[in-house]
Design a protein around this motif. Structure first.
Motif, short mmCIF file in Angstrom:
data_model
loop_
_atom_site.label_atom_id
_atom_site.label_comp_id
_atom_site.label_asym_id
_atom_site.label_seq_id
_atom_site.Cartn_x
_atom_site.Cartn_y
_atom_site.Cartn_z
N LEU A 34 -6.78 -2.14 14.83
CA LEU A 34 -7.19 -3.45 14.45
C LEU A 34 -8.59 -3.30 14.25
O LEU A 34 -9.37 -2.67 15.03
N LEU A 35 -9.29 -3.98 13.09
CA LEU A 35 -10.53 -3.92 12.77
C LEU A 35 -11.04 -5.20 12.44
O LEU A 35 -10.42 -5.90 11.44
N ASN A 36 -12.17 -5.75 12.99
CA ASN A 36 -12.84 -6.69 12.41
C ASN A 36 -14.28 -6.29 12.06
O ASN A 36 -15.08 -5.55 13.05
N CYS A 37 -14.64 -6.67 11.00
CA CYS A 37 -16.28 -6.46 10.47
C CYS A 37 -17.09 -7.84 10.62
O CYS A 37 -16.37 -8.57 9.98
N CYS A 38 -18.07 -7.97 11.25
CA CYS A 38 -18.80 -9.20 11.33
C CYS A 38 -20.23 -8.72 11.05
O CYS A 38 -21.01 -8.22 11.48
N VAL B 5 -15.84 -9.88 2.78
CA VAL B 5 -15.65 -11.31 2.50
C VAL B 5 -15.55 -12.07 3.57
O VAL B 5 -15.26 -11.77 5.05
N PHE B 6 -16.49 -13.16 3.49
CA PHE B 6 -16.96 -13.97 4.69
C PHE B 6 -16.04 -15.25 5.17
O PHE B 6 -16.45 -16.21 5.12
N HIS B 7 -14.91 -14.60 5.37
CA HIS B 7 -13.76 -15.61 6.02
C HIS B 7 -13.19 -14.76 7.23
O HIS B 7 -12.92 -13.44 6.79
N PHE B 8 -13.34 -15.07 8.52
CA PHE B 8 -12.82 -14.15 9.58
C PHE B 8 -11.52 -13.49 9.31
O PHE B 8 -10.69 -14.23 8.61
N HIS B 9 -11.47 -12.00 9.22
CA HIS B 9 -9.98 -11.53 9.22
C HIS B 9 -10.18 -10.46 10.24
O HIS B 9 -11.07 -9.70 10.41
N LEU B 10 -8.73 -9.93 10.41
CA LEU B 10 -8.45 -8.64 11.25
C LEU B 10 -7.77 -7.90 10.27
O LEU B 10 -6.86 -8.25 9.67
N HIS B 11 -8.26 -6.48 10.20
CA HIS B 11 -7.33 -5.66 9.47
C HIS B 11 -6.35 -5.02 10.30
O HIS B 11 -6.72 -4.77 11.59
#
Length: 142
Positions: free
Chosen positions: A84-88, A96-102
């Motif tokens: 699980l990856l989140n880039c902030c 893409v500047f809408h929160f998302h989890l890969h």
């Protein structure tokens, strides 16, 4: 929702996606630039820019959806693991500047998995630096 957000457009149905799951607060769809076979994204339907701005309830729902989907990735796709990856922020690879989890399935078979680590796990850092940064963060959180 914002008019200029790609992911808000996906949630609204204005931008095509390969949807794999949806509930009242989350939407999951396949990543069009996958790091591995089965790489997908889980997003909140309500717009939030990133990890620092997402409402706690939305973060919880996205994380629970990602967990459920990760279990399915492991069983249905025969993945050997999952990241699980989140880039902030842009410097942390957020594009893409809408929160998302890969949700990124991982495979021993590298023909199904092209993701490589940008650092070397298992290489120890400087103990004094780790302690100093840890103390600084612990103090700020107290």
């Amino acid at each position: 929702m914002t008019d200029s957000c790609l992911f808000c457009g996906i949630v609204a149905g204005d931008v095509p996606s390969v949807k794999i799951a949806e509930d009242a607060t989350t939407y999951a769809f396949m990543d069009i630039r996958p790091a591995s076979e089965g790489h997908l994204l889980v997003i909140p339907k309500r717009h939030s820019r990133d990890l620092t701005e997402i409402e706690p309830a939305d973060l919880s729902e996205v994380t629970l959806a990602a967990q459920r989907i990760a279990r399915t990735v492991l069983s249905e796709l025969g993945a050997d693991g999952v990241n699980l990856l989140n880039c902030c922020g842009a410097d942390a690879w957020q594009t893409v500047f809408h929160f998302h989890l890969h949700v990124i399935p991982r495979y021993v078979d590298k023909t199904r998995d092209r993701l490589t680590l940008p650092w070397q796990p298992g290489v120890e850092g400087d103990a004094d630096t780790i302690a100093a940064v840890g103390a600084r963060l612990a103090g700020a959180l107290a």
